[in-house]
Enzyme design. Structure first.
Site, PDB file in Angstrom:
ATOM      1  N   THR A   1       0.680  -1.290  -0.043  1.00  0.00           N
ATOM      2  CA  THR A   1       0.260  -0.165  -0.160  1.00  0.00           C
ATOM      3  C   THR A   1       0.890   1.304   0.066  1.00  0.00           C
ATOM      4  O   THR A   1       2.100   1.398   0.369  1.00  0.00           O
ATOM      5  CB  THR A   1      -0.721  -0.005   1.021  1.00  0.00           C
ATOM      6  OG1 THR A   1      -0.116  -0.081   2.445  1.00  0.00           O
ATOM      7  CG2 THR A   1      -1.799  -1.122   1.156  1.00  0.00           C
ATOM      8  N   ASP A   2       0.277   2.538  -0.371  1.00  0.00           N
ATOM      9  CA  ASP A   2       0.958   3.814  -0.293  1.00  0.00           C
ATOM     10  C   ASP A   2       0.457   4.445   0.979  1.00  0.00           C
ATOM     11  O   ASP A   2      -0.102   3.603   1.922  1.00  0.00           O
ATOM     12  CB  ASP A   2       0.345   4.524  -1.538  1.00  0.00           C
ATOM     13  CG  ASP A   2      -0.937   4.832  -1.538  1.00  0.00           C
ATOM     14  OD1 ASP A   2      -1.784   4.655  -0.283  1.00  0.00           O
ATOM     15  OD2 ASP A   2      -1.644   5.248  -2.416  1.00  0.00           O
ATOM     16  N   LEU A   3       0.823   5.714   1.293  1.00  0.00           N
ATOM     17  CA  LEU A   3       0.646   6.251   2.696  1.00  0.00           C
ATOM     18  C   LEU A   3      -0.934   6.217   3.096  1.00  0.00           C
ATOM     19  O   LEU A   3      -1.317   6.427   3.978  1.00  0.00           O
ATOM     20  CB  LEU A   3       1.095   7.566   2.588  1.00  0.00           C
ATOM     21  CG  LEU A   3       2.630   7.645   2.538  1.00  0.00           C
ATOM     22  CD1 LEU A   3       3.106   9.080   2.368  1.00  0.00           C
ATOM     23  CD2 LEU A   3       3.295   7.268   3.544  1.00  0.00           C
ATOM     24  N   ILE A  63      -4.005   2.379   0.584  1.00  0.00           N
ATOM     25  CA  ILE A  63      -4.351   1.735  -0.700  1.00  0.00           C
ATOM     26  C   ILE A  63      -3.331   1.058  -1.538  1.00  0.00           C
ATOM     27  O   ILE A  63      -2.212   1.743  -1.684  1.00  0.00           O
ATOM     28  CB  ILE A  63      -5.141   2.960  -1.603  1.00  0.00           C
ATOM     29  CG1 ILE A  63      -6.263   3.600  -0.906  1.00  0.00           C
ATOM     30  CG2 ILE A  63      -5.455   2.554  -2.981  1.00  0.00           C
ATOM     31  CD1 ILE A  63      -6.778   4.944  -1.465  1.00  0.00           C
TER      32      ILE A  63
END
Length: 131
Positions: free
Chosen positions: A15-17, A20
């Site tokens: 995931t990203d920050l 997601i």
């Protein structure tokens, strides 16, 4: 040919920050599913490379990002043969969470020899796919 299903879980590293799934990781998920699909067809990719110098390569990907996957989601990657010829495979791949479509791709695969030149698909694979 029946659709192949592969399940995978979204880990924090995917995931990203915002929590997601990072867009490029969908390509990793469908790659894993393709590897398992080929394995279930009875093709040993390591032996294929060692004996014949033949490897799969992605020639083209058309991707649609439909809805985000998030940390800890359990995903299902469905792989369906769209078209096969003696030299290439075109696959439909879809990632869903429960019944919700998240990602779709049309993937074209070719076979390359040890020098990176195109070659025909292995006989065992053509037989498994009735090509």
């Amino acid at each position: 040919m029946d659709a192949h299903r592969f399940t995978c879980r979204v880990y924090y590293e995917d995931t990203d920050l915002a929590g997601i799934v990072y867009y490029a990781n969908y390509l990793k998920f469908i790659e894993r599913a393709r590897s398992e699909w080929v394995r279930e067809l009875g093709i040993d990719q390591r032996a294929l490379k060692e004996r014949e110098g033949a490897v799969f390569a992605v020639r083209r990907v058309e991707a649609d990002y439909l809805s985000p996957a998030r940390f800890d989601d359990l995903l299902c990657v469905t792989t369906t043969l769209h078209h096969a010829s003696p030299a290439r495979l075109v696959l439909d791949q879809e990632i869903t969470r429960e019944e919700t479509p998240l990602f779709r791709a049309l993937v074209t695969l070719v076979m390359l020899d040890a020098a990176g030149r195109p070659r025909r698909l292995p006989e065992a694979l053509r037989k498994a796919l009735s090509v």
